[in-house]
Design an enzyme around this catalytic site. Structure first.
Site, PDB file in Angstrom:
ATOM      1  N   SER A  22      37.281 -12.461  -0.193  1.00 23.02           N
ATOM      2  CA  SER A  22      37.393 -12.375  -1.651  1.00 23.02           C
ATOM      3  C   SER A  22      36.934 -11.034  -2.234  1.00 23.02           C
ATOM      4  CB  SER A  22      36.645 -13.535  -2.311  1.00 23.02           C
ATOM      5  OG  SER A  22      37.277 -14.748  -1.967  1.00 23.02           O
ATOM      6  N   THR A  67      32.251 -20.924  -1.959  1.00 26.09           N
ATOM      7  CA  THR A  67      32.882 -21.274  -0.685  1.00 26.09           C
ATOM      8  C   THR A  67      31.898 -22.053   0.186  1.00 26.09           C
ATOM      9  OG1 THR A  67      34.205 -20.410   1.143  1.00 26.09           O
ATOM     10  CG2 THR A  67      32.404 -19.006   0.402  1.00 26.09           C
ATOM     11  N   LYS A  71      31.024 -25.924  -1.641  1.00 25.98           N
ATOM     12  CA  LYS A  71      32.124 -26.379  -2.500  1.00 25.98           C
ATOM     13  C   LYS A  71      31.989 -27.827  -2.990  1.00 25.98           C
ATOM     14  CE  LYS A  71      36.422 -24.688  -1.642  1.00 25.98           C
ATOM     15  NZ  LYS A  71      37.623 -24.186  -0.934  1.00 25.98           N
ATOM     16  N   ASP A 108      42.474 -24.246  -5.802  1.00 28.05           N
ATOM     17  CA  ASP A 108      43.154 -24.343  -4.504  1.00 28.05           C
ATOM     18  C   ASP A 108      44.521 -25.019  -4.598  1.00 28.05           C
ATOM     19  OD1 ASP A 108      41.282 -22.980  -2.990  1.00 28.05           O
ATOM     20  OD2 ASP A 108      40.139 -24.772  -2.496  1.00 28.05           O
ATOM     21  N   GLY A 133      46.269 -33.597   8.644  1.00 31.45           N
ATOM     22  CA  GLY A 133      44.865 -33.346   8.337  1.00 31.45           C
ATOM     23  C   GLY A 133      44.478 -34.056   7.056  1.00 31.45           C
ATOM     24  N   ALA A 134      43.186 -34.328   6.902  1.00 33.83           N
ATOM     25  CA  ALA A 134      42.716 -35.048   5.708  1.00 33.83           C
ATOM     26  C   ALA A 134      41.331 -34.559   5.292  1.00 33.83           C
ATOM     27  CB  ALA A 134      42.713 -36.552   5.976  1.00 33.83           C
ATOM     28  N   ILE A 222      47.935 -23.766   6.228  1.00 31.90           N
ATOM     29  CA  ILE A 222      46.859 -23.158   5.439  1.00 31.90           C
ATOM     30  C   ILE A 222      46.037 -22.199   6.303  1.00 31.90           C
ATOM     31  CG2 ILE A 222      46.717 -25.054   3.761  1.00 31.90           C
ATOM     32  CD1 ILE A 222      43.898 -25.414   5.336  1.00 31.90           C
TER      33      ILE A 222
HETATM   34  P1  ATR Z   1      38.753 -28.306   5.614  1.00 31.36           P
HETATM   35  O1  ATR Z   1      37.797 -28.526   4.486  1.00 31.36           O
HETATM   36  O2  ATR Z   1      39.076 -26.878   5.859  1.00 31.36           O
HETATM   37  O3  ATR Z   1      39.979 -29.146   5.502  1.00 31.36           O
HETATM   38  P2  ATR Z   1      37.524 -30.141   7.491  1.00 31.36           P
HETATM   39  O4  ATR Z   1      37.111 -31.020   6.377  1.00 31.36           O
HETATM   40  O5  ATR Z   1      36.572 -29.907   8.607  1.00 31.36           O
HETATM   41  O6  ATR Z   1      37.938 -28.712   6.950  1.00 31.36           O
HETATM   42  O7  ATR Z   1      38.906 -30.678   8.083  1.00 31.36           O
HETATM   43  C1  ATR Z   1      39.468 -30.180   9.215  1.00 31.36           C
HETATM   44  C2  ATR Z   1      40.726 -30.970   9.545  1.00 31.36           C
HETATM   45  O8  ATR Z   1      41.219 -30.538  10.811  1.00 31.36           O
HETATM   46  C3  ATR Z   1      40.488 -32.473   9.655  1.00 31.36           C
HETATM   47  O9  ATR Z   1      41.636 -33.137   9.212  1.00 31.36           O
HETATM   48  C4  ATR Z   1      40.294 -32.644  11.162  1.00 31.36           C
HETATM   49  O10 ATR Z   1      40.545 -33.934  11.640  1.00 31.36           O
HETATM   50  P3  ATR Z   1      39.354 -35.026  11.660  1.00 31.36           P
HETATM   51  O11 ATR Z   1      39.244 -35.549  10.264  1.00 31.36           O
HETATM   52  O12 ATR Z   1      39.822 -36.045  12.630  1.00 31.36           O
HETATM   53  O13 ATR Z   1      38.126 -34.291  12.116  1.00 31.36           O
HETATM   54  C5  ATR Z   1      41.334 -31.672  11.674  1.00 31.36           C
HETATM   55  N1  ATR Z   1      41.110 -31.292  13.071  1.00 31.36           N
HETATM   56  C6  ATR Z   1      40.184 -30.428  13.539  1.00 31.36           C
HETATM   57  N2  ATR Z   1      40.274 -30.327  14.888  1.00 31.36           N
HETATM   58  C7  ATR Z   1      41.288 -31.158  15.277  1.00 31.36           C
HETATM   59  C8  ATR Z   1      41.873 -31.510  16.533  1.00 31.36           C
HETATM   60  N3  ATR Z   1      41.450 -30.968  17.689  1.00 31.36           N
HETATM   61  N4  ATR Z   1      42.911 -32.389  16.535  1.00 31.36           N
HETATM   62  C9  ATR Z   1      43.350 -32.944  15.399  1.00 31.36           C
HETATM   63  N5  ATR Z   1      42.836 -32.653  14.164  1.00 31.36           N
HETATM   64  C10 ATR Z   1      41.819 -31.781  14.106  1.00 31.36           C
END
Ligand code: ATR
Length: 281
Positions: A22, A67, A71, A108, A133-134, A222
């Site tokens: 940033s 960040t 956050k 975002d 992802g979630a 992303i």
């Molecule tokens: P952010 O805030 O950047 O989204 P986060 O909350 O740590 O970071 O989320 C990371 C995402 O990557 C999650 O959806 C995570 O899946 P889990 O909820 O099961 O942890 C996903 N992720 C990270 N490593 C992974 C892997 N090896 N296989 C599948 N999903 C993965």
């Protein structure tokens, strides 16, 4: 850069903060627009976040980005939260009002959508979107896509409970799917978004079979280091339009810059090149 007695101040609060792009990004805009302003990294430990935020007002800062790891935790230290910050459940920018109040916002979802619009004009928003992802990033993406009118959000996450929690928060447009079925849910999709950390430099690639994705489906990530993730390469190789994640970082910065320095900045190829140069060096 010459600072004066009336320099406007903003920065980014994180711990650690040295990795943040940033300052480089806002610094480019300050210079381009010849603004008497400064945007500085602010390394704030988790326990010091409330004092730091009050300090922003006391020191006359116009505002700051927020960040990791702050956050999700800063909300309780702020006076007002925007609708977007409330829905996403995170704050990525704080603006100090003239009377010293702290307003929390989240740009975002805006940054995600603006990047998509710029990189894939006319992307098919009238068809299901697949979100892989979630985590925190997925929440912002979901808010953006719901506001863009996407009819169905198919979310698949390794940990199903986190996807269920997105569905609980964002309503019936969010469908939860098994992570193992991520290949199948690409059928009829207009958009695929990787919000996981898979594909990032040093991490495993996201394994997904794109066979069922329609030819006009847009794929975005992303992750922005590398710019072209294995997912984007595979999608591009089969003729799909792809949008890399750097643009989201650039576009999400626009509302903060406008609020704090009073000028609407633009995301230009020169800005992209300037920030991208730092990703590889
Ligand atoms: P952010 O805030 O950047 O989204 P986060 O909350 O740590 O970071 O989320 C990371 C995402 O990557 C999650 O959806 C995570 O899946 P889990 O909820 O099961 O942890 C996903 N992720 C990270 N490593 C992974 C892997 N090896 N296989 C599948 N999903 C993965």
């Amino acid at each position: 850069m010459t600072l004066t007695g009336s320099t406007r101040l903003a920065g980014v609060i994180g711990w650690p903060v040295a990795h943040s792009r940033s300052p480089r990004l806002h610094g480019f805009w300050l210079q381009t627009h010849g603004i008497d302003g400064a945007y500085v990294p602010l390394a704030v430990k988790p326990g010091a976040i409330e004092a730091a935020l009050r300090g922003l007002a006391a020191l006359g800062f116009a505002g700051a980005n927020v960040t990791v790891p702050h956050k999700e935790t800063v909300a309780s230290c702020l006076d007002t939260l925007s609708d977007s910050a409330r829905r996403i459940g995170a704050v990525n920018m704080v603006t100090v009002t003239a009377d010293g109040r702290l307003l929390g916002d989240n740009s975002d979802a805006f940054g995600f959508l603006e990047n998509l619009k710029a990189g894939a004009p006319g992307w098919p928003a009238d068809r299901p979107a697949v979100i892989l992802g979630a985590g925190g990033a997925a929440r912002a993406v979901c808010v953006g896509l719901i506001d863009a009118g996407v009819p169905v959000l198919r979310v698949a996450n390794r940990t199903r409970a986190r996807a269920e929690s997105l569905a609980a928060d964002f309503g019936s447009r969010v469908e939860v799917h098994q992570w193992e079925r991520r290949h199948d849910i690409l059928a009829e999709a207009g958009l695929v978004v990787n919000t996981t950390s898979l594909g990032m430099t040093g991490k495993a690639p996201l394994e997904i079979d794109l066979d069922r994705l329609p030819d006009d489906g847009v794929v975005t990530d992303i992750v922005y280091a590398p710019l072209m993730t294995p997912l984007l390469r595979a999608a591009q190789a089969r003729g799909n339009r792809v949008v890399d994640g750097l643009g989201m970082l650039l576009h999400q910065a626009r509302p903060g810059f406008a609020a704090w320095f009073g000028t609407e900045p633009e995301v230009t190829p020169a800005l992209r090149d300037f920030v991208a140069a730092d990703l590889t060096s």
